[in-house]
Design a protein around this motif. Structure first.
Motif, PDB file in Angstrom:
ATOM      1  N   PRO A  77      19.883  24.988 -19.175  1.00 23.94           N
ATOM      2  CA  PRO A  77      20.141  26.139 -20.057  1.00 23.94           C
ATOM      3  C   PRO A  77      18.859  26.931 -20.294  1.00 23.94           C
ATOM      4  O   PRO A  77      17.749  26.388 -20.202  1.00 23.94           O
ATOM      5  CB  PRO A  77      20.633  25.474 -21.350  1.00 23.94           C
ATOM      6  CG  PRO A  77      20.042  24.104 -21.320  1.00 23.94           C
ATOM      7  CD  PRO A  77      20.029  23.704 -19.873  1.00 23.94           C
ATOM      8  N   THR A  78      19.016  28.213 -20.601  1.00 23.84           N
ATOM      9  CA  THR A  78      17.868  29.084 -20.839  1.00 23.84           C
ATOM     10  C   THR A  78      17.901  29.622 -22.258  1.00 23.84           C
ATOM     11  O   THR A  78      18.885  29.424 -22.998  1.00 23.84           O
ATOM     12  CB  THR A  78      17.877  30.279 -19.864  1.00 23.84           C
ATOM     13  OG1 THR A  78      19.009  31.122 -20.186  1.00 23.84           O
ATOM     14  CG2 THR A  78      17.991  29.811 -18.426  1.00 23.84           C
ATOM     15  N   ILE A  79      16.850  30.307 -22.616  1.00 22.60           N
ATOM     16  CA  ILE A  79      16.779  30.919 -23.934  1.00 22.60           C
ATOM     17  C   ILE A  79      17.888  31.953 -24.120  1.00 22.60           C
ATOM     18  O   ILE A  79      18.394  32.168 -25.220  1.00 22.60           O
ATOM     19  CB  ILE A  79      15.393  31.560 -24.162  1.00 22.60           C
ATOM     20  CG1 ILE A  79      15.232  31.962 -25.646  1.00 22.60           C
ATOM     21  CG2 ILE A  79      15.167  32.738 -23.241  1.00 22.60           C
ATOM     22  CD1 ILE A  79      13.829  32.418 -25.978  1.00 22.60           C
ATOM     23  N   TYR A  80      18.308  32.558 -22.996  1.00 27.25           N
ATOM     24  CA  TYR A  80      19.383  33.549 -23.049  1.00 27.25           C
ATOM     25  C   TYR A  80      20.704  32.875 -23.422  1.00 27.25           C
ATOM     26  O   TYR A  80      21.524  33.442 -24.159  1.00 27.25           O
ATOM     27  CB  TYR A  80      19.522  34.252 -21.682  1.00 27.25           C
ATOM     28  CG  TYR A  80      18.262  34.940 -21.239  1.00 27.25           C
ATOM     29  CD1 TYR A  80      17.942  36.214 -21.709  1.00 27.25           C
ATOM     30  CD2 TYR A  80      17.379  34.317 -20.361  1.00 27.25           C
ATOM     31  CE1 TYR A  80      16.775  36.847 -21.320  1.00 27.25           C
ATOM     32  CE2 TYR A  80      16.203  34.949 -19.961  1.00 27.25           C
ATOM     33  CZ  TYR A  80      15.904  36.199 -20.451  1.00 27.25           C
ATOM     34  OH  TYR A  80      14.745  36.830 -20.075  1.00 27.25           O
ATOM     35  N   ASP A  81      20.910  31.654 -22.881  1.00 32.70           N
ATOM     36  CA  ASP A  81      22.147  30.912 -23.212  1.00 32.70           C
ATOM     37  C   ASP A  81      22.188  30.561 -24.699  1.00 32.70           C
ATOM     38  O   ASP A  81      23.237  30.665 -25.338  1.00 32.70           O
ATOM     39  CB  ASP A  81      22.208  29.628 -22.381  1.00 32.70           C
ATOM     40  CG  ASP A  81      22.267  29.893 -20.890  1.00 32.70           C
ATOM     41  OD1 ASP A  81      22.931  30.871 -20.498  1.00 32.70           O
ATOM     42  OD2 ASP A  81      21.639  29.130 -20.130  1.00 32.70           O
ATOM     43  N   VAL A  82      21.047  30.164 -25.244  1.00 31.95           N
ATOM     44  CA  VAL A  82      20.970  29.814 -26.658  1.00 31.95           C
ATOM     45  C   VAL A  82      21.274  31.035 -27.518  1.00 31.95           C
ATOM     46  O   VAL A  82      22.065  30.975 -28.465  1.00 31.95           O
ATOM     47  CB  VAL A  82      19.573  29.254 -27.012  1.00 31.95           C
ATOM     48  CG1 VAL A  82      19.471  28.999 -28.525  1.00 31.95           C
ATOM     49  CG2 VAL A  82      19.304  27.967 -26.250  1.00 31.95           C
ATOM     50  N   ALA A  83      20.644  32.178 -27.180  1.00 29.15           N
ATOM     51  CA  ALA A  83      20.832  33.399 -27.959  1.00 29.15           C
ATOM     52  C   ALA A  83      22.293  33.855 -27.932  1.00 29.15           C
ATOM     53  O   ALA A  83      22.860  34.237 -28.964  1.00 29.15           O
ATOM     54  CB  ALA A  83      19.931  34.502 -27.409  1.00 29.15           C
ATOM     55  N   LYS A  84      22.902  33.744 -26.758  1.00 28.22           N
ATOM     56  CA  LYS A  84      24.292  34.196 -26.611  1.00 28.22           C
ATOM     57  C   LYS A  84      25.239  33.339 -27.442  1.00 28.22           C
ATOM     58  O   LYS A  84      26.084  33.860 -28.176  1.00 28.22           O
ATOM     59  CB  LYS A  84      24.695  34.140 -25.137  1.00 28.22           C
ATOM     60  CG  LYS A  84      26.111  34.643 -24.878  1.00 28.22           C
ATOM     61  CD  LYS A  84      26.426  34.620 -23.386  1.00 28.22           C
ATOM     62  CE  LYS A  84      27.861  35.106 -23.123  1.00 28.22           C
ATOM     63  NZ  LYS A  84      28.175  35.074 -21.682  1.00 28.22           N
ATOM     64  N   LYS A  85      25.086  32.007 -27.347  1.00 28.13           N
ATOM     65  CA  LYS A  85      25.992  31.124 -28.066  1.00 28.13           C
ATOM     66  C   LYS A  85      25.756  31.192 -29.569  1.00 28.13           C
ATOM     67  O   LYS A  85      26.704  31.056 -30.366  1.00 28.13           O
ATOM     68  CB  LYS A  85      25.822  29.684 -27.582  1.00 28.13           C
ATOM     69  CG  LYS A  85      26.852  28.735 -28.176  1.00 28.13           C
ATOM     70  CD  LYS A  85      26.877  27.387 -27.479  1.00 28.13           C
ATOM     71  CE  LYS A  85      27.969  26.498 -28.074  1.00 28.13           C
ATOM     72  NZ  LYS A  85      28.048  25.187 -27.401  1.00 28.13           N
ATOM     73  N   ALA A  86      24.521  31.416 -29.997  1.00 32.51           N
ATOM     74  CA  ALA A  86      24.213  31.493 -31.427  1.00 32.51           C
ATOM     75  C   ALA A  86      24.525  32.868 -32.007  1.00 32.51           C
ATOM     76  O   ALA A  86      24.528  33.042 -33.234  1.00 32.51           O
ATOM     77  CB  ALA A  86      22.744  31.149 -31.659  1.00 32.51           C
ATOM     78  N   GLY A  87      24.754  33.847 -31.137  1.00 36.73           N
ATOM     79  CA  GLY A  87      25.063  35.197 -31.608  1.00 36.73           C
ATOM     80  C   GLY A  87      23.866  35.908 -32.209  1.00 36.73           C
ATOM     81  O   GLY A  87      23.998  36.698 -33.153  1.00 36.73           O
ATOM     82  N   VAL A  88      22.673  35.623 -31.664  1.00 37.14           N
ATOM     83  CA  VAL A  88      21.444  36.248 -32.155  1.00 37.14           C
ATOM     84  C   VAL A  88      20.674  36.807 -30.969  1.00 37.14           C
ATOM     85  O   VAL A  88      21.029  36.583 -29.806  1.00 37.14           O
ATOM     86  CB  VAL A  88      20.561  35.243 -32.930  1.00 37.14           C
ATOM     87  CG1 VAL A  88      21.294  34.704 -34.148  1.00 37.14           C
ATOM     88  CG2 VAL A  88      20.134  34.083 -32.022  1.00 37.14           C
ATOM     89  N   SER A  89      19.599  37.508 -31.269  1.00 36.99           N
ATOM     90  CA  SER A  89      18.779  38.071 -30.202  1.00 36.99           C
ATOM     91  C   SER A  89      17.846  37.013 -29.609  1.00 36.99           C
ATOM     92  O   SER A  89      17.587  35.970 -30.223  1.00 36.99           O
ATOM     93  CB  SER A  89      17.941  39.230 -30.734  1.00 36.99           C
ATOM     94  OG  SER A  89      16.978  38.753 -31.660  1.00 36.99           O
ATOM     95  N   ILE A  90      17.337  37.315 -28.424  1.00 39.76           N
ATOM     96  CA  ILE A  90      16.372  36.425 -27.781  1.00 39.76           C
ATOM     97  C   ILE A  90      15.108  36.333 -28.635  1.00 39.76           C
ATOM     98  O   ILE A  90      14.498  35.263 -28.757  1.00 39.76           O
ATOM     99  CB  ILE A  90      16.022  36.944 -26.367  1.00 39.76           C
ATOM    100  CG1 ILE A  90      17.271  36.871 -25.477  1.00 39.76           C
ATOM    101  CG2 ILE A  90      14.879  36.132 -25.759  1.00 39.76           C
ATOM    102  CD1 ILE A  90      17.091  37.530 -24.127  1.00 39.76           C
ATOM    103  N   ALA A  91      14.751  37.445 -29.269  1.00 38.64           N
ATOM    104  CA  ALA A  91      13.553  37.462 -30.117  1.00 38.64           C
ATOM    105  C   ALA A  91      13.702  36.485 -31.281  1.00 38.64           C
ATOM    106  O   ALA A  91      12.745  35.804 -31.665  1.00 38.64           O
ATOM    107  CB  ALA A  91      13.297  38.877 -30.637  1.00 38.64           C
TER     108      ALA A  91
END
Length: 345
Positions: A3-17
């Motif tokens: 998994p990548t940081i993009y996957d985390v951001a997408k599932k959490a509903g937040v930005s990559i930042a």
């Protein structure tokens, strides 16, 4: 596929930042948002690249912790607390046990600097101040706990040792003990503060402070036992002893039994720290509790705040101790016969 940081951001509903700020523990992120992102990271088994993080921000997400003796229950417990808090913040911990050796101090400081740790916590009784000064010159934040080095302006989290020494002695005096001795760890600033508290409590209660009743030894069970035996076989033995830590208190208890004294009927003892030892010994130990979990977590938070550049000044945080009464202390009756002073062979 990892998994990548993009996957985390997408599932959490937040930005990559936002995910990046949670990983790096910086910026203003709400508690609920941070908790949610960390939960998603755990669900996805996502682990940010320490190497990449270090290259971009010149950080390794690693802190060093130096302690004097991992076999000492107090330092084992406080180190576990530090490690737990560091893990919550996404940090790794390098633990070094110095055994109060100057050679090991120098060796481990050199090791931590080579590893480019982001900061260092010193719980060890550090004797080579120049090594600490060198770390600071290299831009490595340093924080202290369980000790203080007045000559250096560093963040510090500790317990009020003076108050703890006062509380222990006042408790024994309240039980009717007039001949109260103290056995403390030698060459340690915290012990000196505990002795000051002991002396002031004795004076305030109108009790004589005898030089022979103040003993400093190595912080071992053997040291406490031998010191107690010397005191209890003297011409004017004490009826109670305040030991500077729980390990010494265990030794004092062994020394009392060797002198054929029953605790607490014949003799009372108070420890300091409130480690696991205090609850499993027989009888359970009356002791001065340090807020070990709070100290461990708070020293990590203070160090991380300095690493992140969030502190404009150094903090010296002193937490209150608490008397925990168990079964190793008891009221001394005025008509009690003199204690025995024969050591069992």
């Amino acid at each position: 596929m990892q998994p990548t940081i993009y996957d985390v951001a997408k599932k959490a509903g937040v930005s990559i930042a936002t995910v990046s700020k949670v990983i790096n523990n910086n910026g203003r992120i709400g508690k609920d948002t941070r908790k949610k992102v960390l939960k998603i990271m755990e669900e996805l088994n996502y682990h940010p690249s320490v190497l990449a993080s270090g290259l971009t921000r010149k950080r390794t997400e690693t802190i060093g912790v130096l302690i004097p003796d991992l076999a000492n229950p107090f330092f084992a417990e406080i180190t576990a607390s530090m490690e737990e808090r560091a893990h919550e913040l996404g940090l790794s911990v390098v633990i070094c046990s110095t055994n109060d050796s100057e050679e090991k101090e120098a060796k481990y400081i050199s090791l931590l600097m080579r590893k480019k740790v982001d900061g260092c916590i010193l719980a060890s009784r550090f004797t080579q101040v120049s090594l600490i000064e060198n770390m600071i010159k290299q831009g490595i934040p340093v924080a202290l706990t369980s000790q203080d080095i007045p000559s250096l302006n560093l963040n510090t989290v500790s317990v009020d040792d003076y108050k703890g020494g006062y509380q222990a002695t006042a408790h024994l005096a309240s039980l009717g003990h007039k001949k109260i001795a103290t056995i403390a760890e030698k060459n340690v600033r915290s012990s000196h503060e505990r002795i000051k508290g002991y002396m002031d409590a004795m004076i305030e209660k109108g009790l004589a402070v005898e030089d022979t009743y103040i003993v400093e030894v190595e912080p071992t069970v053997k040291g406490g036992k031998e010191a107690a035996e010397r005191l209890l076989t003297s011409e004017d033995p004490p009826t109670a002893i305040f030991a500077g830590n729980d390990i010494l208190a265990i030794g004092v208890s062994q020394g009392a039994r060797a002198c054929q004294l029953e605790i607490p009927n014949d003799f009372s003892v108070v420890g300091f720290d409130n480690t696991l030892l205090a609850t499993i010994c027989d009888p359970p130990l009356t002791t001065i509790a340090q807020p070990i979990q709070q100290i461990g977590r708070q020293i990590v938070d203070v160090l991380v705040s300095e690493i992140n550049g969030e502190l404009d000044y150094k903090q010296r945080i002193m937490l209150p101790p608490e008397l925990v009464v168990r079964e190793s202390t008891k009221k001394l009756f005025e008509n009690k016969v003199s204690i025995k002073t024969t050591i069992e062979k």
